[in-house]
Design a protein around this motif. Structure first.
Motif, PDB file in Angstrom:
ATOM      1  N   ARG A 444     -42.997  -2.952 133.461  1.00 58.87           N
ATOM      2  CA  ARG A 444     -44.346  -3.425 133.548  1.00 58.87           C
ATOM      3  C   ARG A 444     -44.517  -4.599 134.677  1.00 58.87           C
ATOM      4  N   THR A 445     -43.187  -5.015 135.022  1.00 55.38           N
ATOM      5  CA  THR A 445     -43.245  -6.264 135.565  1.00 55.38           C
ATOM      6  C   THR A 445     -42.669  -6.285 137.747  1.00 55.38           C
ATOM      7  N   VAL A 446     -41.802  -5.076 137.584  1.00 54.88           N
ATOM      8  CA  VAL A 446     -41.132  -4.856 138.775  1.00 54.88           C
ATOM      9  C   VAL A 446     -41.959  -3.733 139.601  1.00 54.88           C
ATOM     10  N   ALA A 447     -41.975  -3.877 140.936  1.00 56.72           N
ATOM     11  CA  ALA A 447     -42.568  -2.962 141.867  1.00 56.72           C
ATOM     12  C   ALA A 447     -41.929  -2.703 142.974  1.00 56.72           C
ATOM     13  N   TYR A 448     -42.028  -1.976 143.898  1.00 54.79           N
ATOM     14  CA  TYR A 448     -40.946  -1.740 144.850  1.00 54.79           C
ATOM     15  C   TYR A 448     -41.807  -1.070 146.162  1.00 54.79           C
ATOM     16  N   THR A 449     -41.780  -1.794 147.159  1.00 53.29           N
ATOM     17  CA  THR A 449     -42.307  -1.299 148.449  1.00 53.29           C
ATOM     18  C   THR A 449     -41.270  -0.669 149.384  1.00 53.29           C
ATOM     19  N   ASN A 450     -41.669   0.674 149.727  1.00 50.12           N
ATOM     20  CA  ASN A 450     -40.826   1.816 150.413  1.00 50.12           C
ATOM     21  C   ASN A 450     -40.906   1.820 151.656  1.00 50.12           C
ATOM     22  N   HIS A 451     -39.882   1.531 152.563  1.00 50.36           N
ATOM     23  CA  HIS A 451     -40.152   1.597 154.044  1.00 50.36           C
ATOM     24  C   HIS A 451     -39.605   2.829 154.928  1.00 50.36           C
ATOM     25  N   THR A 452     -39.238   3.879 153.899  1.00 52.09           N
ATOM     26  CA  THR A 452     -38.680   5.114 154.629  1.00 52.09           C
ATOM     27  C   THR A 452     -38.665   6.201 153.638  1.00 52.09           C
ATOM     28  N   VAL A 453     -38.706   7.312 154.099  1.00 46.78           N
ATOM     29  CA  VAL A 453     -38.727   8.727 153.221  1.00 46.78           C
ATOM     30  C   VAL A 453     -37.376   9.308 153.431  1.00 46.78           C
ATOM     31  N   LEU A 454     -36.554   8.509 154.370  1.00 46.65           N
ATOM     32  CA  LEU A 454     -35.351   9.347 154.724  1.00 46.65           C
ATOM     33  C   LEU A 454     -34.262   8.954 153.579  1.00 46.65           C
ATOM     34  N   PRO A 455     -33.616   9.985 152.877  1.00 46.10           N
ATOM     35  CA  PRO A 455     -32.750   9.459 151.955  1.00 46.10           C
ATOM     36  C   PRO A 455     -31.322   8.694 152.601  1.00 46.10           C
ATOM     37  N   GLU A 456     -30.983   9.153 153.897  1.00 40.99           N
ATOM     38  CA  GLU A 456     -29.867   8.396 154.382  1.00 40.99           C
ATOM     39  C   GLU A 456     -30.071   6.835 154.635  1.00 40.99           C
ATOM     40  N   ALA A 457     -31.196   6.797 154.638  1.00 38.14           N
ATOM     41  CA  ALA A 457     -31.650   4.840 154.979  1.00 38.14           C
ATOM     42  C   ALA A 457     -31.709   4.393 153.959  1.00 38.14           C
ATOM     43  N   LEU A 458     -31.703   4.736 152.840  1.00 37.23           N
ATOM     44  CA  LEU A 458     -31.630   4.093 151.274  1.00 37.23           C
ATOM     45  C   LEU A 458     -30.050   3.790 151.054  1.00 37.23           C
ATOM     46  N   GLU A 459     -30.230   2.528 150.536  1.00 35.77           N
ATOM     47  CA  GLU A 459     -28.809   1.837 150.300  1.00 35.77           C
ATOM     48  C   GLU A 459     -28.085   2.627 149.003  1.00 35.77           C
ATOM     49  N   LYS A 460     -26.612   2.700 149.381  1.00 34.10           N
ATOM     50  CA  LYS A 460     -26.017   3.232 148.346  1.00 34.10           C
ATOM     51  C   LYS A 460     -24.618   2.401 148.015  1.00 34.10           C
ATOM     52  N   TRP A 461     -24.451   2.161 146.906  1.00 39.69           N
ATOM     53  CA  TRP A 461     -23.085   1.434 146.642  1.00 39.69           C
ATOM     54  C   TRP A 461     -22.091   2.024 145.785  1.00 39.69           C
ATOM     55  N   SER A 462     -21.013   1.710 146.281  1.00 38.98           N
ATOM     56  CA  SER A 462     -19.551   2.277 145.559  1.00 38.98           C
ATOM     57  C   SER A 462     -19.710   1.875 144.309  1.00 38.98           C
ATOM     58  N   LEU A 463     -19.390   2.953 143.237  1.00 40.55           N
ATOM     59  CA  LEU A 463     -19.069   2.643 141.895  1.00 40.55           C
ATOM     60  C   LEU A 463     -18.074   1.452 141.453  1.00 40.55           C
ATOM     61  N   GLU A 464     -16.973   1.866 141.964  1.00 43.43           N
ATOM     62  CA  GLU A 464     -15.958   1.021 141.915  1.00 43.43           C
ATOM     63  C   GLU A 464     -16.165  -0.420 142.404  1.00 43.43           C
ATOM     64  N   LEU A 465     -16.959  -0.656 143.582  1.00 43.76           N
ATOM     65  CA  LEU A 465     -17.414  -2.274 143.908  1.00 43.76           C
ATOM     66  C   LEU A 465     -18.055  -2.691 142.847  1.00 43.76           C
ATOM     67  N   MET A 466     -19.360  -1.659 142.576  1.00 42.88           N
ATOM     68  CA  MET A 466     -20.335  -2.444 141.398  1.00 42.88           C
ATOM     69  C   MET A 466     -19.455  -3.050 139.956  1.00 42.88           C
ATOM     70  N   GLN A 467     -18.848  -2.024 139.512  1.00 40.81           N
ATOM     71  CA  GLN A 467     -17.963  -2.426 138.469  1.00 40.81           C
ATOM     72  C   GLN A 467     -17.205  -3.533 138.668  1.00 40.81           C
ATOM     73  N   LYS A 468     -16.551  -3.757 139.769  1.00 43.58           N
ATOM     74  CA  LYS A 468     -15.749  -5.056 139.928  1.00 43.58           C
ATOM     75  C   LYS A 468     -16.427  -6.202 140.149  1.00 43.58           C
TER      76      LYS A 468
END
Length: 586
Positions: A444-468
């Motif tokens: 109920r608190t957080v909202a998001y402004t989207n700037h693109t509909v292209l999946p390749e333009a959205l950020e993705k992070w490595s699972l191993e990097l996040m875990q570390k």
């Protein structure tokens, strides 16, 4: 805003404030006795102090959740002032010139010998900043009293542009400041734009943004202030920005931005507003099931405030920028004295470099880690600040279920999306809420402004990097992913396994990761029943396989005959691979 009028009084020269600022010339040469004497200018010193004189203020505050307006009035000052006393002494050129002259002498950034354009620019900016601070304090004094719902806009970029003419124009003081600077031997346009005849700008662009994303964020802040919405912006204070472009005979050259080398007259450092930020470490679970994120690398995020004035309104909102540093005890003095200077200051450098550059290169692993550190620093420091303000306004008894009624967090693009697991972490691990309560508040608190509909333009992070780097957040993200799977299954059902598999692939947070144990049998497809093959077809296939085997045996015999003694034959395939056919140019 604060304005100053100077008049000759029997006891000396005195400044009378039209609102809040009072300055006084004090004679240090007076040795007692009566009578009137002539006081030389060099025997006077301007002492200025702030007085909170009763002034009637009326703010129109818009609630971020509705279009209803609330008129807020200070009842004490309303009783003391008549309705027409809102601005009894409009600012004039003389009082503004005195303010500029004061800052040139008593807020020095330059030597006192001359009053050249750089010095005039900073003195003028500090003069107008006084008015912005007064309006800023008044604005948030009323917001605090109202305890209104406040919007917080988090963005990695804010492309503000130059602030001097914008601030003066918004306050309606362009003519007065132009006349005041003319009295001091300068031109407002020249002070704001160019340094003498060089091409270097007197006021550089704040190197906090790059393009449309940052310009949108800054426009939002200007509009929010003009429309009297209670809102703040949050960003990072980049030391070197993105890059500064130079055009040489060899083409474009990119160098570090130098916008902070002469300091920034608009920012106000808040040394008392600092929050801890943690990286790496490990997560422990105590006997009660409570999680503890311990160890790792600890830094501090310090607040720098930039006032954002609305147009033709007293409302002045805030852009809070975070700068990073390490505690002084992280500087290893013994290692430094042993000659290992770089190693001794490594912790300080690792903390400070987080806010060096906007969008550092992420081709290397170090670049990826630095970007992720930047994004988490923005989210963690901002949320800690937001929660501290909510708790202060709530008083002795904090009702966390009211948090979404008082706070709206808007994420500008994907960069601040770590706000979601960070808010969950603070609510669960620090404030002691249950998962269900924290998840309901976060949604109920957080909202998001989207700037693109292209999946390749959205950020993705490595699972191993996040875990570390963020081990506790990775645990929370996995649980959020499980919540999302449960929602997808409830909406689309289990009847059509192909549809369900497609939806999970499109909508899951974790990509190329097996389903959680609770859903491990969700996409198990039934095995196909074996199909009986007629005996005549089976016989034909066996005969074809025998014929192929005989043909291969004959080829091997031919190769043995052609093979030279003690050598290896190069097959036709190998020979053609060794020579590349030249393709004619078009």
């Amino acid at each position: 805003m604060a304005t100053w009028r100077y008049s000759t009084m029997p006891g000396g020269t005195e400044a009378v404030s039209s609102r809040n600022a009072v300055g006084r010339f004090v004679d240090f040469s007076h040795g007692g006795g009566g009578g009137r004497r002539v006081i030389k200018p060099d025997q006077l010193m301007l002492i200025r102090k702030w007085q909170l004189r009763p002034v009637k203020r009326s703010f129109s505050v818009r609630n971020v959740s509705s279009e209803q307006q609330q008129k807020v009035k200070d009842l004490v000052t309303q009783q003391q002032e008549s309705p027409g006393s809102y601005n009894p002494f409009p600012p004039d050129a003389s009082s503004i010139a005195s303010s500029i002259k004061y800052h040139s002498e008593f807020t020095p950034l330059f030597s006192p010998e001359k009053f050249d354009p750089p010095k005039a620019f900073f003195a003028t900016a500090q003069s107008i900043r006084d008015a912005l601070i007064i309006n800023w304090n008044a604005t948030y004094d009323y917001y605090e009293r109202l305890n209104v719902k406040q919007a917080y806009y988090l963005s990695m970029e804010f492309l503000q542009g130059r602030a001097l003419l914008n601030a003066i124009g918004n306050l309606g003081l362009t003519g007065a400041y132009a006349e005041a600077l003319s009295k001091l031997g300068h031109n407002l346009e020249n002070i704001a734009s160019q340094l003498n005849s060089s091409i270097d700008l007197q006021e550089p662009d704040a190197a906090l943004g790059n393009g449309g994303l940052g310009r949108l964020a800054s426009c939002f802040l200007d509009s929010l202030a003009t429309l009297n919405y209670p809102a703040w912006g949050y960003g990072l204070r980049y030391r070197y920005g993105l890059f500064k472009q130079r055009i040489t005979k060899d083409g474009q050259e990119e160098v570090a931005e130098n916008w902070l080398e002469m300091s920034n007259p608009w920012e106000i450092v808040r040394n008392d507003v600092a929050y801890p930020i943690k990286f790496y470490g490990k997560v422990l679970t105590d006997s009660d099931g409570k999680k503890h994120w311990i160890g790792g690398e600890d830094i501090q995020a310090v607040a720098y405030d930039v006032p954002i004035p609305g147009y033709e309104t007293k409302t002045t909102i805030n852009l809070r920028l975070w700068s990073t540093k390490a505690p002084s005890e992280d500087f290893d003095l013994s290692v430094f004295n042993s000659g290992k200077h770089t190693q001794a200051a490594e912790a300080l450098y690792n903390a400070e470099k987080i806010c060096y550059v906007l969008y550092p290169g992420d081709e290397s692993l170090e670049g990826k880690i630095l970007r992720l550190k930047q994004q988490y620093t923005l989210c963690s420091a901002s949320l800690q600040d937001i929660i501290a303000r909510f708790e202060r306004r709530s008083g002795a008894k904090v009702k966390w279920d009211e948090f979404p009624d008082k706070v709206a967090v808007q994420m500008n693009d994907t960069h601040p999306t770590l706000c979601i697991p960070e808010l969950m972490r603070i609510l669960i691990d620090v404030k002691g809420l249950s998962w269900k309560e924290a998840w309901n508040i976060t949604q109920r608190t957080v909202a998001y402004t989207n700037h693109t509909v292209l999946p390749e333009a959205l950020e993705k992070w490595s699972l191993e990097l996040m875990q570390k780097l963020l081990p506790r957040h990775m645990e929370i993200i996995e649980m959020i992913d499980e919540e999302l799977i449960r929602t997808i299954v409830s909406e689309h059902g289990k009847a059509d396994s192909n549809l369900l598999e497609k939806k999970l692939k499109q909508m899951r947070i974790l990509e190329n990761v097996e389903l959680p144990a609770a859903f491990s049998d969700l996409l198990v497809k039934p095995k196909k029943s074996p199909v009986a093959v007629p005996s005549d077809e089976l016989g034909e296939s066996e005969e074809e396989e025998e014929a192929e085997a005989e043909a291969e045996a004959e080829e091997e015999k031919e190769e043995e005959k052609l093979k030279p003694a003690g050598g290896k034959i190069k097959s036709v395939k190998e020979g053609t691979q060794g020579k590349k056919k030249k393709i004619p140019e078009p």
